[in-house]
Write a protein that holds these residues in place. Sequence first.
Motif, PDB file in Angstrom:
ATOM      1  N   ASP A  78      34.857  78.866  48.339  1.00 40.29           N
ATOM      2  CA  ASP A  78      34.515  79.313  49.655  1.00 40.29           C
ATOM      3  C   ASP A  78      33.386  78.309  50.573  1.00 40.29           C
ATOM      4  OD1 ASP A  78      32.183  79.318  47.940  1.00 40.29           O
ATOM      5  OD2 ASP A  78      31.517  81.231  48.250  1.00 40.29           O
ATOM      6  N   ARG A  79      33.277  77.122  50.149  1.00 41.55           N
ATOM      7  CA  ARG A  79      32.619  76.171  50.733  1.00 41.55           C
ATOM      8  C   ARG A  79      33.295  75.955  52.231  1.00 41.55           C
ATOM      9  NH1 ARG A  79      31.044  72.161  45.890  1.00 41.55           N
ATOM     10  NH2 ARG A  79      28.709  73.105  45.839  1.00 41.55           N
ATOM     11  N   ALA A  80      32.451  75.888  53.227  1.00 40.96           N
ATOM     12  CA  ALA A  80      33.116  75.636  54.657  1.00 40.96           C
ATOM     13  C   ALA A  80      33.338  74.099  54.705  1.00 40.96           C
ATOM     14  CB  ALA A  80      32.093  75.709  55.823  1.00 40.96           C
ATOM     15  N   PRO A  81      34.439  73.900  55.689  1.00 44.30           N
ATOM     16  CA  PRO A  81      34.892  72.391  55.620  1.00 44.30           C
ATOM     17  C   PRO A  81      33.853  71.421  56.199  1.00 44.30           C
ATOM     18  CG  PRO A  81      36.389  73.979  57.099  1.00 44.30           C
ATOM     19  CD  PRO A  81      35.178  74.790  56.569  1.00 44.30           C
ATOM     20  N   GLU A  82      32.875  71.603  57.055  1.00 49.13           N
ATOM     21  CA  GLU A  82      31.896  70.758  57.307  1.00 49.13           C
ATOM     22  C   GLU A  82      30.778  70.513  56.107  1.00 49.13           C
ATOM     23  OE1 GLU A  82      32.428  73.633  58.796  1.00 49.13           O
ATOM     24  OE2 GLU A  82      33.504  73.247  60.554  1.00 49.13           O
ATOM     25  N   GLU A  83      30.681  71.495  55.308  1.00 46.91           N
ATOM     26  CA  GLU A  83      29.727  71.282  53.880  1.00 46.91           C
ATOM     27  C   GLU A  83      30.525  70.512  53.105  1.00 46.91           C
ATOM     28  OE1 GLU A  83      27.659  73.975  50.600  1.00 46.91           O
ATOM     29  OE2 GLU A  83      29.091  74.918  51.882  1.00 46.91           O
ATOM     30  N   SER A  84      31.910  70.984  52.834  1.00 51.28           N
ATOM     31  CA  SER A  84      32.682  70.067  51.626  1.00 51.28           C
ATOM     32  C   SER A  84      32.802  68.584  52.282  1.00 51.28           C
ATOM     33  CB  SER A  84      34.063  70.608  51.832  1.00 51.28           C
ATOM     34  OG  SER A  84      34.276  72.225  51.360  1.00 51.28           O
ATOM     35  N   ALA A  85      33.060  68.221  53.448  1.00 51.94           N
ATOM     36  CA  ALA A  85      32.990  67.015  54.033  1.00 51.94           C
ATOM     37  C   ALA A  85      31.498  66.066  53.651  1.00 51.94           C
ATOM     38  CB  ALA A  85      33.291  67.056  55.412  1.00 51.94           C
ATOM     39  N   ARG A  86      30.486  67.052  53.839  1.00 53.86           N
ATOM     40  CA  ARG A  86      29.068  66.204  53.738  1.00 53.86           C
ATOM     41  C   ARG A  86      28.999  65.933  52.221  1.00 53.86           C
ATOM     42  NH1 ARG A  86      24.545  68.486  52.070  1.00 53.86           N
ATOM     43  NH2 ARG A  86      25.411  70.555  52.180  1.00 53.86           N
ATOM     44  N   LEU A  87      29.408  67.288  51.445  1.00 52.16           N
ATOM     45  CA  LEU A  87      29.136  66.931  49.954  1.00 52.16           C
ATOM     46  C   LEU A  87      30.009  65.877  49.457  1.00 52.16           C
ATOM     47  CD1 LEU A  87      28.546  70.455  48.940  1.00 52.16           C
ATOM     48  CD2 LEU A  87      26.778  68.984  49.060  1.00 52.16           C
ATOM     49  N   ALA A  88      31.120  65.868  49.969  1.00 57.97           N
ATOM     50  CA  ALA A  88      32.268  64.800  49.458  1.00 57.97           C
ATOM     51  C   ALA A  88      31.538  63.312  49.781  1.00 57.97           C
ATOM     52  CB  ALA A  88      33.468  64.918  49.918  1.00 57.97           C
ATOM     53  N   GLU A  89      31.053  63.016  51.238  1.00 50.26           N
ATOM     54  CA  GLU A  89      30.553  62.095  51.366  1.00 50.26           C
ATOM     55  C   GLU A  89      29.337  61.406  50.478  1.00 50.26           C
ATOM     56  OE1 GLU A  89      27.977  60.387  55.230  1.00 50.26           O
ATOM     57  OE2 GLU A  89      29.771  61.466  55.663  1.00 50.26           O
ATOM     58  N   GLU A  90      28.398  62.400  50.162  1.00 50.15           N
ATOM     59  CA  GLU A  90      27.351  62.234  49.191  1.00 50.15           C
ATOM     60  C   GLU A  90      27.749  61.787  47.924  1.00 50.15           C
ATOM     61  OE1 GLU A  90      24.901  65.668  49.405  1.00 50.15           O
ATOM     62  OE2 GLU A  90      24.352  65.323  51.292  1.00 50.15           O
ATOM     63  N   GLN A  91      28.819  62.476  47.363  1.00 51.25           N
ATOM     64  CA  GLN A  91      29.485  62.123  45.978  1.00 51.25           C
ATOM     65  C   GLN A  91      30.106  60.707  45.993  1.00 51.25           C
ATOM     66  OE1 GLN A  91      33.180  63.893  44.347  1.00 51.25           O
ATOM     67  NE2 GLN A  91      31.723  65.059  43.318  1.00 51.25           N
ATOM     68  N   PHE A  92      30.747  60.226  47.001  1.00 52.22           N
ATOM     69  CA  PHE A  92      31.586  58.923  47.352  1.00 52.22           C
ATOM     70  C   PHE A  92      30.187  57.761  47.278  1.00 52.22           C
ATOM     71  CE2 PHE A  92      35.181  61.256  47.139  1.00 52.22           C
ATOM     72  CZ  PHE A  92      36.187  60.373  47.226  1.00 52.22           C
ATOM     73  N   THR A  93      29.047  58.467  48.033  1.00 53.67           N
ATOM     74  CA  THR A  93      28.119  57.217  48.158  1.00 53.67           C
ATOM     75  C   THR A  93      27.407  56.946  46.959  1.00 53.67           C
ATOM     76  OG1 THR A  93      27.822  57.831  50.387  1.00 53.67           O
ATOM     77  CG2 THR A  93      25.751  56.810  49.486  1.00 53.67           C
ATOM     78  N   LYS A  94      27.160  58.240  46.042  1.00 55.99           N
ATOM     79  CA  LYS A  94      26.164  58.220  44.905  1.00 55.99           C
ATOM     80  C   LYS A  94      27.211  57.392  43.701  1.00 55.99           C
ATOM     81  CE  LYS A  94      23.792  60.993  41.535  1.00 55.99           C
ATOM     82  NZ  LYS A  94      23.415  62.474  41.282  1.00 55.99           N
ATOM     83  N   THR A  95      28.383  57.836  43.747  1.00 56.55           N
ATOM     84  CA  THR A  95      29.395  57.589  42.566  1.00 56.55           C
ATOM     85  C   THR A  95      29.864  56.135  42.748  1.00 56.55           C
ATOM     86  OG1 THR A  95      29.913  59.650  42.161  1.00 56.55           O
ATOM     87  CG2 THR A  95      31.292  58.207  41.110  1.00 56.55           C
ATOM     88  N   PHE A  96      30.523  55.588  44.096  1.00 57.52           N
ATOM     89  CA  PHE A  96      31.075  54.331  44.128  1.00 57.52           C
ATOM     90  C   PHE A  96      30.274  53.409  44.975  1.00 57.52           C
ATOM     91  CE2 PHE A  96      34.520  57.559  44.073  1.00 57.52           C
ATOM     92  CZ  PHE A  96      35.118  57.122  42.627  1.00 57.52           C
ATOM     93  N   GLY A  97      29.035  54.023  45.533  1.00 55.54           N
ATOM     94  CA  GLY A  97      28.299  53.004  46.246  1.00 55.54           C
ATOM     95  C   GLY A  97      28.809  52.706  47.753  1.00 55.54           C
ATOM     96  N   TRP A  98      29.702  53.697  48.164  1.00 52.06           N
ATOM     97  CA  TRP A  98      30.399  53.460  49.463  1.00 52.06           C
ATOM     98  C   TRP A  98      29.432  53.757  50.559  1.00 52.06           C
ATOM     99  CZ3 TRP A  98      36.004  56.011  50.184  1.00 52.06           C
ATOM    100  CH2 TRP A  98      36.618  55.348  49.006  1.00 52.06           C
ATOM    101  N   THR A  99      29.670  53.096  51.577  1.00 47.30           N
ATOM    102  CA  THR A  99      28.786  53.351  52.885  1.00 47.30           C
ATOM    103  C   THR A  99      29.656  54.315  53.534  1.00 47.30           C
ATOM    104  OG1 THR A  99      30.170  51.552  54.108  1.00 47.30           O
ATOM    105  CG2 THR A  99      28.334  50.860  52.745  1.00 47.30           C
ATOM    106  N   LYS A 100      28.666  54.767  54.714  1.00 47.83           N
ATOM    107  CA  LYS A 100      29.518  55.773  55.415  1.00 47.83           C
ATOM    108  C   LYS A 100      30.745  55.241  56.239  1.00 47.83           C
ATOM    109  CE  LYS A 100      28.465  59.376  58.910  1.00 47.83           C
ATOM    110  NZ  LYS A 100      27.463  60.025  59.518  1.00 47.83           N
ATOM    111  N   GLU A 101      30.403  54.148  56.659  1.00 46.03           N
ATOM    112  CA  GLU A 101      31.484  53.521  57.471  1.00 46.03           C
ATOM    113  C   GLU A 101      32.666  53.225  56.789  1.00 46.03           C
ATOM    114  OE1 GLU A 101      28.354  52.373  57.193  1.00 46.03           O
ATOM    115  OE2 GLU A 101      27.935  52.877  59.213  1.00 46.03           O
ATOM    116  N   GLN A 102      32.671  52.864  55.230  1.00 49.69           N
ATOM    117  CA  GLN A 102      33.918  52.835  54.325  1.00 49.69           C
ATOM    118  C   GLN A 102      34.470  54.129  54.210  1.00 49.69           C
ATOM    119  OE1 GLN A 102      31.566  51.064  50.983  1.00 49.69           O
ATOM    120  NE2 GLN A 102      33.167  49.266  50.957  1.00 49.69           N
ATOM    121  N   ILE A 103      33.707  55.229  53.924  1.00 46.04           N
ATOM    122  CA  ILE A 103      34.125  56.513  53.742  1.00 46.04           C
ATOM    123  C   ILE A 103      35.206  56.879  55.030  1.00 46.04           C
ATOM    124  CG2 ILE A 103      33.664  59.004  53.428  1.00 46.04           C
ATOM    125  CD1 ILE A 103      30.975  58.155  51.900  1.00 46.04           C
ATOM    126  N   VAL A 104      34.518  56.731  56.278  1.00 48.28           N
ATOM    127  CA  VAL A 104      35.130  57.088  57.382  1.00 48.28           C
ATOM    128  C   VAL A 104      36.464  56.652  57.638  1.00 48.28           C
ATOM    129  CG1 VAL A 104      35.221  56.933  59.957  1.00 48.28           C
ATOM    130  CG2 VAL A 104      33.146  57.501  58.669  1.00 48.28           C
TER     131      VAL A 104
END
Length: 227
Positions: free
Chosen positions: A95-121
Amino acid sequence: MRAIALMFVSFVTLCVDASASIDFPIASGRYAVGYRVVHQRDPARNFPGETNATGVKELVARPIQTLVWYPAVKGTSPMPYREYFSLNVTRTKFDRAPEESARLAEEQFTKTFGWTKEQIVLEGMRKTKAFREPVPVTGEFPVVVYAPSFGSPSWENTDLCEFLASLGYVVLASPSIGAAGTRMEQELVGIEAQASDIRFLIDYAIGLPQADSSQIAVIGYSWGGIA
């Protein structure tokens, strides 16, 4: 009686690397690739849900985040990878909203892989070989159920799943989650939980209009192969 072929095979997992994009080197088959997500629950098994007012996690039917790739009529535009990324945080919380899912996924990729926001985008904008929910090709096709490795997401091997669908297979996958929560247990109870998820996907696949229930295969990578 339907024939179920069990093939426990190790495949190289072609996931997106933080340092470089990886392209699947083999040409696709004759079909366009359709893709959809089906949020299902297995009422035969309990799973810890939200914590209630007394601090106890209430039990709910086990969530099965089901990904389906299938032979399809070509859509308008291939799906971007960011739609796969968000699946990481909706494995058990549908039931997570798309905006929340995108934000949490970005935080997860940053924490786990060290990605920057630019890399994620940048990586999220890359096109997959799949089209979101285009018209299926008429006919029946063999079914392949893919079982991910230990604790891995449903989209672990998207390149392989998309490739098989382009050849004329209906392909299904769900995430590798534990019996008592999202985290997979490194013991028999975890293997049995994933094996039961595989059985659930087989039963679901048999009811699909495109599925040839006389031709069903299960493939797994690493822990998924054990399951």
